[in-house]
Design a protein around this motif. Structure first.
Motif, PDB file in Angstrom:
ATOM      1  N   GLU A   1       5.900  -0.170   2.500  1.00 24.37           N
ATOM      2  CA  GLU A   1       5.131   1.072   2.229  1.00 24.37           C
ATOM      3  C   GLU A   1       5.031   0.565   0.561  1.00 24.37           C
ATOM      4  O   GLU A   1       5.113   1.864  -0.670  1.00 24.37           O
ATOM      5  CB  GLU A   1       6.872   1.729   1.108  1.00 24.37           C
ATOM      6  N   LEU A   2       3.436   0.806   1.016  1.00 22.15           N
ATOM      7  CA  LEU A   2       2.648   0.638  -0.410  1.00 22.15           C
ATOM      8  C   LEU A   2       2.094   1.533  -0.958  1.00 22.15           C
ATOM      9  O   LEU A   2       1.390   2.012   0.085  1.00 22.15           O
ATOM     10  CB  LEU A   2       1.239  -0.024   0.185  1.00 22.15           C
ATOM     11  N   GLU A   3       1.760   1.759  -2.046  1.00 24.02           N
ATOM     12  CA  GLU A   3       1.455   2.268  -3.227  1.00 24.02           C
ATOM     13  C   GLU A   3       0.195   2.824  -2.687  1.00 24.02           C
ATOM     14  O   GLU A   3       0.073   4.640  -2.232  1.00 24.02           O
ATOM     15  CB  GLU A   3       1.265   2.416  -3.958  1.00 24.02           C
ATOM     16  N   SER A   4      -0.818   2.208  -2.096  1.00 21.77           N
ATOM     17  CA  SER A   4      -2.119   2.589  -2.160  1.00 21.77           C
ATOM     18  C   SER A   4      -2.458   3.582  -0.205  1.00 21.77           C
ATOM     19  O   SER A   4      -2.614   4.261  -0.422  1.00 21.77           O
ATOM     20  CB  SER A   4      -3.413   1.255  -1.153  1.00 21.77           C
ATOM     21  N   TYR A   5      -1.161   3.381   0.577  1.00 18.98           N
ATOM     22  CA  TYR A   5      -0.444   4.039   1.322  1.00 18.98           C
ATOM     23  C   TYR A   5       0.169   4.840   1.610  1.00 18.98           C
ATOM     24  O   TYR A   5       0.956   5.353   2.464  1.00 18.98           O
ATOM     25  CB  TYR A   5      -0.588   2.757   2.824  1.00 18.98           C
TER      26      TYR A   5
END
Length: 136
Positions: free
Chosen positions: A53-57
């Motif tokens: 759950e990366l912030e970039s995505y």
């Protein structure tokens, strides 16, 4: 990751790994119980990206067809003796596409995921480098 994206990603990855029914009408043989299933590197990599759950995505993970091209190239650069910093910088292998980007801290995490899935022999060196730089 939202449920629709997860479902779509799972369906695409199953198709990419050849899961499904036979096209000749005959049932597909199931593996014997002694065979342990193994994920292909792209499935392992994309599952790690989705689980992180990366912030970039936050609004959606890039298409796997675009994202999956990076780990083999990262492994090639590492095999040639390059560092992660070189790989993402001068090596021009920063994970970015036409309609998506990746924050630097997330890019480091992607490299770790990619190395674990595609060239695990480099995992310790990559994590050591990133820890020494204070970014992992």
């Amino acid at each position: 990751m939202n449920r629709a994206a997860t479902t779509l990603l799972t369906a695409v990855l199953l198709l990419a790994t050849g899961c499904g029914s036979s096209t000749d009408g005959k049932p597909v043989a199931k593996p014997s119980a002694s065979v342990t299933p193994s994920a292909t590197p792209v499935v392992e990599f994309m599952n790690a990206v989705g689980d992180a759950e990366l912030e970039s995505y936050e609004i959606g993970i890039p298409p796997f067809q675009e994202l999956e091209v990076f780990p083999p190239q990262w492994c090639k650069a590492l095999n040639e003796g390059h560092s992660v910093e070189w790989t993402l910088g001068a090596g021009d292998l920063y994970p970015v596409g036409q309609e998506w980007g990746t924050e630097k801290s997330d890019a480091y995490q992607l490299v770790v995921f990619g190395v674990r899935a595609y060239c695990p022999k480099h995992t310790a060196a990559v994590t050591d480098e990133l820890k020494a730089a204070g970014v992992y």
